[in-house]
Design an enzyme around this catalytic site. Structure first.
Site, mmCIF file in Angstrom:
data_model
loop_
_atom_site.group_PDB
_atom_site.id
_atom_site.type_symbol
_atom_site.label_atom_id
_atom_site.label_comp_id
_atom_site.label_asym_id
_atom_site.label_seq_id
_atom_site.Cartn_x
_atom_site.Cartn_y
_atom_site.Cartn_z
ATOM 1 N N ASP A 260 31.194 -25.323 45.696
ATOM 2 C CA ASP A 260 30.123 -24.439 45.202
ATOM 3 C C ASP A 260 30.083 -23.136 45.978
ATOM 4 O OD1 ASP A 260 29.261 -26.647 43.704
ATOM 5 O OD2 ASP A 260 27.882 -27.273 45.303
ATOM 6 N N HIS B 2 28.133 -28.463 47.616
ATOM 7 C CA HIS B 2 29.500 -28.991 47.714
ATOM 8 C C HIS B 2 30.362 -27.855 48.256
ATOM 9 C CE1 HIS B 2 27.900 -31.111 44.098
ATOM 10 N NE2 HIS B 2 28.665 -32.118 44.425
HETATM 11 C C1 XUL Z 1 26.480 -35.988 39.658
HETATM 12 C C2 XUL Z 1 25.654 -35.794 40.870
HETATM 13 C C3 XUL Z 1 26.254 -34.958 41.945
HETATM 14 C C4 XUL Z 1 25.917 -35.418 43.320
HETATM 15 C C5 XUL Z 1 26.627 -34.676 44.413
HETATM 16 O O1 XUL Z 1 25.877 -36.745 38.674
HETATM 17 O O2 XUL Z 1 24.551 -36.248 40.936
HETATM 18 O O3 XUL Z 1 25.825 -33.658 41.740
HETATM 19 O O4 XUL Z 1 24.548 -35.307 43.560
HETATM 20 O O5 XUL Z 1 27.992 -34.711 44.294
#
Ligand code: XUL
Ligand code: CO
Length: 434
Positions: free
Chosen positions: A106, A103
């Protein structure tokens, strides 16, 4: 070089090894149903769990002690983000997995508003891009964190405040740009707060329209800049919100149909989310494949007692084998892969715990995929499935109407005899392989 993973050597395939830092089942070069294991499984490390998550739970905060966390890094947040990236790529070199995911939040420090965030993201994309060019893994997918910052507490695309929608849309643009620049194979949208806490303050119809338009904008922009990767929605029924609009694969399919995106957007199916939705992982995978929207998987497991999305590393070979059976039946991954959306337990403090967790998970997945491949090659299950439906071969029944069918039933004196579903015998077949 950091000294975070000091003394840990690259992990090798050594089935007879005595230590717990060798692959016993994952030989990247082993050829299984015509493809190297590495190319089947397409392993990816998730930046957020490995390097950003502090080890908190609802009753306590940070347990992990990482040199890039604010309590140790001091005030230079960009230097801390770079240290975190250095450690991440050192772990990637140890594991040798072909992909990673992130993300925006991150990899970059929080900036001063949108412009600050964008500048920080661009600087980190340059930094990470250089490491990738120097031989690091590729990007399986990028995504925007539209759920952690308090501005998103009432949703991003589905927020009642259009300014939040705008901030989120602008942020997604920057994350698609970043993913494109780093050669991402996919772009993922997970609507963590695209849902509601109470219907009493929610205009459900309006929020659904906002989410649909938001997704159309993301697809249009990605294609406009020449991003050729797949765009994926990650279904989840709830948590953090009480209800999320992307509840499960079936719900997402209906949503995509509604907005004319079923040819454009596929799904990233997560094991733990499938369980939360009251399904099995293999159900969600089989359904996605049958609807033509299967994209990628987030591999993890939930604790079946707690009822939370505990995001544990997978360790149940039969469960994983059943999932990969559906992946193989769907033709395997194209742009997608196996992303470990899994975090350590909060008492697993040592850097080596992070390595061992991934090594074990990669081995479990390799065992599962090899078992699934044998199940498919052997053909017993598929033969039984085909035999069960053989009566339909060449049948014109679905072209008739009720009156014509009634006439036929009467004419032919049809009185069908029930046949066994053979469930236990099929389960016994599966147990020969796992
Ligand atoms: C949350 C989840 C996230 C997504 C990406 O449950 O799975 O980490 O994979 O935003
Ligand atoms: Co996930």
């Amino acid at each position: 070089m950091t000294d975070f993973f000091a003394d840990i050597s690259p992990i090798r395939f050594a089935p007879e090894a005595e230590d717990d830092l060798s692959f016993r089942h994952y030989d990247p070069d082993e050829v299984v149903v015509g493809k190297r294991l590495e190319d089947h499984l397409r392993f990816s490390v998730a930046w957020w769990h490995g390097f950003a998550w502090p080890g908190g739970d609802p009753f306590g905060g940070q347990t992990f002690d990482r040199p890039w966390f604010p309590d140790r890094a001091g005030g230079d947040t960009m230097a801390a983000a770079k240290l975190k990236a250095d450690a991440a790529f050192e772990m990637f070199a140890i594991l040798g997995q072909p992909f990673f995911c992130f993300h925006d939040a991150d990899i970059r420090p929080e900036g001063d508003g949108f412009a600050g965030n964008t500048a920080n993201l661009e600087e980190m994309v340059d930094y990470i891009g250089a490491k990738m060019e120097a031989g690091g893994p590729r990007l399986l997918w990028g995504t925007a964190n539209l759920f952690s910052h308090r501005r998103y507490m009432a949703g991003a695309a589905t927020n009642p405040d259009p300014d939040v929608f705008a901030f989120a849309a602008a942020t997604v643009k920057t994350c698609i740009d970043a993913t494109h620049r780093l050669g991402g194979a996919n772009y993922v949208l997970w609507g963590g707060r695209e849902g509601y806490e109470t219907l009493l303050n929610t205009d459900l119809a309006r929020e659904r329209q906002q989410a649909g338009r938001f997704l159309c904008m993301a697809v249009e922009y990605a294609r406009k800049i020449g991003f050729e990767g797949a765009i994926l929605i990650e279904p989840k029924p709830q948590e953090p919100t009480k209800h999320q609009y992307d509840y499960d694969v079936a719900t997402v399919y209906g949503f995509l149909k509604d907005f004319g995106l079923e040819g454009e957007v596929c799904v990233n199916v997560e094991q733990g989310h499938a369980i939360l939705a009251g399904h099995s992982f293999e159900h969600e995978l089989a359904l996605a494949a049958s609807l033509g929207i299967f994209g990628s998987i987030d591999m993890n497991r939930n604790d079946y007692q707690s009822g939370w999305d505990t995001d544990q590393f997978p360790n149940d070979v039969p469960e994983v084998a059943r999932a990969y059976y559906e992946v193989l039946r769907a033709g395997g991954f194209t742009t997608g892969g196996t992303n470990f959306d899994a975090k350590l337990r909060r008492q697993s403090l040592d850097p080596v715990d992070l390595i061992a967790a991934h090594v074990g998970a990669m081995d479990v997945c390799a065992r599962g995929l090899k078992a699934a491949a044998r199940m498919l090659e052997d053909g017993a299950l598929e033969a039984a499935r085909a035999a069960r439906y053989a009566g339909w071969d060449g049948s014109d029944l679905l072209d008739l109407d009720l009156a014509a069918i009634a006439e036929r039933v009467e004419e032919q004196g049809l009185n069908p005899a029930p046949v066994s579903g053979r469930q236990e015998r099929l389960e016994n077949i599966v147990n020969r392989y796992v």
